[in-house]
Scaffold this motif. Structure first.
Motif, PDB file in Angstrom:
ATOM      1  N   UNK A 165      29.556 -25.703 -11.667  1.00 12.30           N
ATOM      2  CA  UNK A 165      30.294 -26.881 -11.158  1.00 12.30           C
ATOM      3  C   UNK A 165      30.261 -26.928  -9.638  1.00 12.30           C
ATOM      4  N   UNK A 166      30.184 -28.137  -9.111  1.00 12.82           N
ATOM      5  CA  UNK A 166      30.178 -28.338  -7.672  1.00 12.82           C
ATOM      6  C   UNK A 166      31.576 -28.413  -7.109  1.00 12.82           C
ATOM      7  N   UNK A 167      31.646 -28.394  -5.774  1.00 13.65           N
ATOM      8  CA  UNK A 167      32.952 -28.379  -5.116  1.00 13.65           C
ATOM      9  C   UNK A 167      33.750 -29.639  -5.430  1.00 13.65           C
ATOM     10  N   UNK A 168      33.090 -30.799  -5.449  1.00 16.00           N
ATOM     11  CA  UNK A 168      33.810 -32.043  -5.734  1.00 16.00           C
ATOM     12  C   UNK A 168      34.347 -32.070  -7.161  1.00 16.00           C
ATOM     13  N   UNK A 201      40.404 -36.808  -9.535  1.00 15.50           N
ATOM     14  CA  UNK A 201      40.595 -35.465  -9.011  1.00 15.50           C
ATOM     15  C   UNK A 201      39.693 -34.492  -9.777  1.00 15.50           C
ATOM     16  N   UNK A 202      39.513 -33.289  -9.201  1.00 20.48           N
ATOM     17  CA  UNK A 202      38.671 -32.285  -9.812  1.00 20.48           C
ATOM     18  C   UNK A 202      39.448 -31.319 -10.680  1.00 20.48           C
ATOM     19  N   UNK A 258      21.925 -27.341   1.832  1.00 22.49           N
ATOM     20  CA  UNK A 258      23.297 -27.816   1.685  1.00 22.49           C
ATOM     21  C   UNK A 258      23.409 -29.302   1.994  1.00 22.49           C
ATOM     22  N   UNK A 259      22.414 -29.833   2.697  1.00 23.20           N
ATOM     23  CA  UNK A 259      22.388 -31.274   2.980  1.00 23.20           C
ATOM     24  C   UNK A 259      22.405 -32.066   1.673  1.00 23.20           C
ATOM     25  N   UNK A 260      21.814 -31.499   0.611  1.00 24.91           N
ATOM     26  CA  UNK A 260      21.716 -32.192  -0.666  1.00 24.91           C
ATOM     27  C   UNK A 260      22.817 -31.789  -1.633  1.00 24.91           C
ATOM     28  N   UNK A 261      23.689 -30.872  -1.230  1.00 27.93           N
ATOM     29  CA  UNK A 261      24.650 -30.311  -2.168  1.00 27.93           C
ATOM     30  C   UNK A 261      25.904 -31.156  -2.315  1.00 27.93           C
ATOM     31  N   UNK A 262      26.421 -31.694  -1.217  1.00 34.66           N
ATOM     32  CA  UNK A 262      27.721 -32.366  -1.266  1.00 34.66           C
ATOM     33  C   UNK A 262      27.627 -33.783  -1.818  1.00 34.66           C
ATOM     34  N   UNK A 263      26.816 -34.605  -1.191  1.00 34.92           N
ATOM     35  CA  UNK A 263      26.682 -36.003  -1.600  1.00 34.92           C
ATOM     36  C   UNK A 263      25.198 -36.334  -1.623  1.00 34.92           C
ATOM     37  N   UNK A 302      39.714 -23.594  -0.644  1.00 36.56           N
ATOM     38  CA  UNK A 302      38.576 -22.750  -0.267  1.00 36.56           C
ATOM     39  C   UNK A 302      37.911 -22.238  -1.534  1.00 36.56           C
ATOM     40  N   UNK A 303      36.594 -22.132  -1.479  1.00 34.32           N
ATOM     41  CA  UNK A 303      35.832 -21.778  -2.674  1.00 34.32           C
ATOM     42  C   UNK A 303      34.676 -20.879  -2.276  1.00 34.32           C
ATOM     43  N   UNK A 304      34.524 -19.764  -2.988  1.00 31.28           N
ATOM     44  CA  UNK A 304      33.440 -18.818  -2.733  1.00 31.28           C
ATOM     45  C   UNK A 304      32.623 -18.668  -4.017  1.00 31.28           C
ATOM     46  N   UNK A 305      31.315 -18.729  -3.870  1.00 30.59           N
ATOM     47  CA  UNK A 305      30.424 -18.536  -5.005  1.00 30.59           C
ATOM     48  C   UNK A 305      29.223 -17.718  -4.539  1.00 30.59           C
TER      49      UNK A 305
END
Length: 837
Positions: free
Chosen positions: A588-591, A607-608, A205-210, A508-511
């Motif tokens: 698609x990612x959270x951002x 915006x997303x 997850x360290x690589x997932x957001x930014x 909130x987002x669940x996948x």
């Protein structure tokens, strides 16, 4: 011990087998004589003993004991067991010498006399003296090539590139063939940013957001190699339409204690990194701690020309100019602790924990001025914005990995459990002034985000003798992300800050992804290899977000079956021809999903889009590779087709309005046709040169609203490296890359490049070294110009990144090494632990 210099570390685990006793270092040359018949007498006397370390009295397991007569003629030899014990079951009466040898110790001649009719001869403990000189000579003289080809792609051996010392993972990826990294740290593989990046084969997850920020936190000194997998098998998670990048960190299976400290000082980055490896018999531990300090500065300018179009004639209506300067100060700490335990030859348990913390302070000034078509400034519309962002991230990752090896070579069961958590806090402050420096607006916001991920995975490999190899597995990935934006504003310093519900957001987002795969590989006469497989993935997606006091729910489950096939033929001179096809998915990612509106630039609101669908890509590749002595060559042609492409686009908030919206959508078709060429060669056994070219044609077709947009054009990446190692422990290396202009549906940007030069001097018998690395030293900045075309405006942007970098690094290695045979790997996978086939 002079012969030790000819061994590479990868083969040390297999040396001194019984079949190799005729080549023992330190044994007289006549030791290669035929075995004497005197030994094989059924009436001989049993001779046994234990070989121990002279200092610690610990047993020297797997040392080799050779029995020779007084003239130095070899009779036979046996290896010691795990407790240092050896036995000659039947030795004829006579006088002999035992030649006892093991890497890291002085060869010892121990005299014995066997008398007829006596009881078994017990020699007790025989001490071996360590040989520090021999240990110093155990070096890798056959260094790996910087670039190596594999069945699924290629490997970049980062630890052999001295220009990486003191840098970050972003610096490493810049030098990997088929990859390109822009000034903002965005990574491309063959022209696509949709890549799955793993660390030691596992997601993070360290690589997932930014991703760009995360790569700045990983020290380059921790990276052993980077695998670029362009044709992943069905065993790999299907995420990442362009392919998979696997960052492999340094680990050690050498018994004893080893460690390294690296300190770097420079004008853009300063860091201190340490690692320690401990191994004793069945238990191994490793720890790494690193801290990075990175600073970036830059500036940009933009001209936005608005127009009114009538009869295909564009008439300018106004001009808006923006200029910006920024300074980013990043601080991060990276800690990792891992261990593994061998229960026996067939069962191994490993675990690791990774902690990372970072803080980034960004100070940006943005001025906006508006002009009439004749060039007259409209001072009432002037704005100056001082924008400050403070981002804090902390991540926790842990994994547990159990491996069960069966008696049949290649039969293996892997069970993996992974938990990742990443939390972020962002503070945003904005002060706006008019032409008279009066404050006209204040803004503040707080954002709290979390990202949690559980992974459970089981993989089984079953060889079927002449029928090939079967692999099967199941996997469950449970993701839970959320963010809470609280936005406040005021129109003067005297007025209180009020909550703006339109710009506040709770999301909130669940996948959850459940998958299974089956892969079959068949090899025929060591010439042909066929691999076929398929992966089924079921994705359950749900989300809830609240904006402007309106609650919206999202639920979009979907399923996919993704086939995979690869056919390869081997020719003479290590030539290989490979044809492969695979299907990949990009969720698609959270951002990209979060509808929060970022209005820090009042003319470009971002915006997303929570209604995004996943995209499916079909990858086809033909690859040819050839190895001739010290030269390797690789050529490939590929075709990548995506019919539901996720991309970013801009559009005016309404006709003839200044404000642009920037968001994401499934825009249409994206086809890429390309070729990749790479070649490396060694010269004079101390030099190496490599050159890589990736040329591709991108064809884009999309609808933005009711407007059909098509874009097509050629693009390329060119990179190269050269190195040479002098005899006095001095080495030099240079690397460079050039990325051609880029185009997208609405934009076109100019080229960018980077280059580096590294010098290294080793001393203290190669335990220490100092390195000087310089990057982009000819010019002070790299300028990128981008043009964006919309329905009522053309935007011209220029970004300057001041990326001239100078850094000096010092590293020191310490500890004692003792090389031990890995019985399990040697038995199940072949000599030296290398997998066969």
């Amino acid at each position: 011990m002079a012969g030790i210099k000819q061994f590479s570390l990868s083969r040390l685990t297999g040396v001194f087998l019984l079949s190799a006793t005729t080549f023992l270092p330190g044994v007289p040359a006549r030791a290669a004589a035929p075995v004497s018949g005197l030994f094989w007498q059924t009436s001989g006397i049993s001779v046994s003993g234990t070989v121990v370390d002279a200092a610690s009295k610990a047993p020297v397991d797997f040392a080799t004991v050779a029995l020779q007569d007084k003239s130095g003629k070899l009779i036979t030899g046996v290896p010691c067991d795990a407790n240092g014990k050896f036995t000659f079951p039947a030795v004829a009466p006579g006088a002999y010498d035992l030649a006892i040898s093991f890497i890291g110790y002085k060869t010892k001649l121990h005299s014995i006399t066997v008398l007829a009719g006596t009881a078994p001869l017990q020699l007790g403990q025989i001490p071996l003296d360590s040989d520090s000189k021999a240990l110093e000579e155990v070096v890798v003289t056959g260094e790996k090539d910087l670039i190596q080809q594999t069945d699924d792609g290629m490997v970049y051996n980062a630890e052999n590139d001295i220009t990486n010392i003191g840098g970050t993972a972003a610096d490493v990826l810049k030098k990997v063939p088929s990859l390109a990294v822009d000034m903002d740290g965005n990574v491309e593989m063959r022209g696509s940013t949709k890549i799955k990046i793993l660390i030691n084969g596992k997601p993070s997850t360290m690589l997932a957001d930014n991703l760009a920020e995360a790569l700045q936190q990983i020290p380059a000194d921790m990276i052993k190699s980077v695998e670029v997998i362009t044709s992943p098998s069905a065993k790999y998670e299907a995420e990442g339409t362009a392919g998979v990048i696997n960052i492999i960190t340094k680990q050690s299976n050498i018994e004893g204690m080893t460690g390294q400290v690296t300190a770097t000082a420079g004008n853009r980055s300063n860091n201190l990194n340490t690692n320690l490896n401990l191994r004793k018999k069945k238990l191994g531990l490793r720890a790494s701690v690193g801290g990075n300090f990175n600073d970036r500065i830059g500036d940009s300018e933009s001209d936005q020309v608005y127009f009114r179009e009538e009869n295909f004639i564009q008439t300018p209506t106004k001009l808006i100019q923006q200029s910006s300067t920024f300074e980013n100060n990043g601080r991060s700490m990276f800690t990792q602790l891992g261990g593994n335990y061998d229960f026996n030859e067939n069962n191994n348990l490993s675990a690791s924990v990774r902690l990372n913390r970072s803080r980034n302070l960004s100070d940006r000034n943005l001025s906006t001025a508006q002009f009439t078509p004749s060039g007259e400034e409209q001072t009432a519309n002037y704005r100056f914005r001082d924008i400050n962002n403070r981002n804090r991230n902390q991540g926790f990752e842990t994994n547990l990995h159990f491996t069960r090896r069966f008696q049949k070579k290649g039969q293996e069961l892997d069970l993996i459990a992974i938990f990742n958590r990443n939390g972020s806090d962002s503070d945003y402050q904005l002060t706006e002034e008019n032409k008279t420096a009066a404050i006209t607006r204040l803004e503040q916001s707080d954002n709290h985000g979390t990202n949690r991920e559980f992974t459970f995975q089981a993989d089984y490999s079953h060889p079927m003798e002449e029928l090939g190899n079967l692999e099967a597995g199941v996997r469950a990935v449970l993701r839970n992300s959320g963010s809470d934006y609280d936005f406040r504003y005021s129109r003067s310093t005297e007025a209180p800050l009020l909550v703006d519900p339109a710009r506040s957001n709770l999301f909130t987002y669940h996948q959850d992804v459940y998958s299974g795969y089956l892969s079959y590989t068949y090899r025929w006469q060591k010439t042909y290899t066929l691999r076929v497989g398929g992966r089924y993935e079921y994705t359950a997606v749900s989300g809830d977000f609240t904006t402007n006091n309106v609650e919206t729910s999202l639920e979009k489950p979907f399923q996919n079956f993704m086939p995979n096939v690869m056919l390869m033929k081997r020719f003479s001179n290590d030539q290989r021809l490979r044809l492969s096809y695979s299907t990949r998915i990009q969720r698609p990612g959270m951002n990209q999903l979060n509808p929060y509106r970022n209005e820090s630039n009042q003319l470009n609101i971002r915006y997303g889009n929570p209604n995004l669908d996943a995209e499916i890509t079909h990858n086809t590749e033909v690859q040819y590779s050839w190895l001739l002595k010290t030269t390797s060559f690789n050529a490939s042609m590929y075709w990548r087709q995506t019919n539901n492409d996720i991309n970013q686009y801009q559009f005016p908030i309404r006709e003839n309005n200044d404000t642009l919206n920037t968001t994401f959508a499934n825009l249409g078709q994206n086809a890429t046709y390309g070729t990749s060429l790479s070649a490396t060669t060694r010269f004079k056994q101390k030099g190496q040169v490599g050159l890589n070219l990736n040329l591709f044609y991108n064809d884009l077709t999309s609808f933005i609203g009711r407007t059909m947009i098509t874009r097509a054009g050629f693009m390329y990446n060119l990179s190269g490296n050269a190195s040479y190692k002098f005899s006095n422990d001095v080495s030099v290396q240079t690397a460079g890359s050039f990325n051609s202009p880029r185009l997208s549906l609405q934009s076109r940007s100019t080229y960018n490049y980077s280059y580096s030069l590294g010098l290294r001097k080793e001393f203290w018998k190669r335990k220490g070294g100092v390195s000087l690395n310089v990057e982009n030293f000819l010019f002070s900045n790299n300028s990128i110009r981008t043009t964006v075309n919309n329905t009522n405006s053309n935007n011209y942007n220029r970004n300057n990144n001041y990326n001239r970098i100078v850094r000096v690094s010092f590293n020191f290695r310490f500890g004692k090494m003792e090389f031990k045979r890995d019985k399990a790997l040697e038995k199940l996978t072949g000599e030296g632990g290398k997998k066969n086939g």
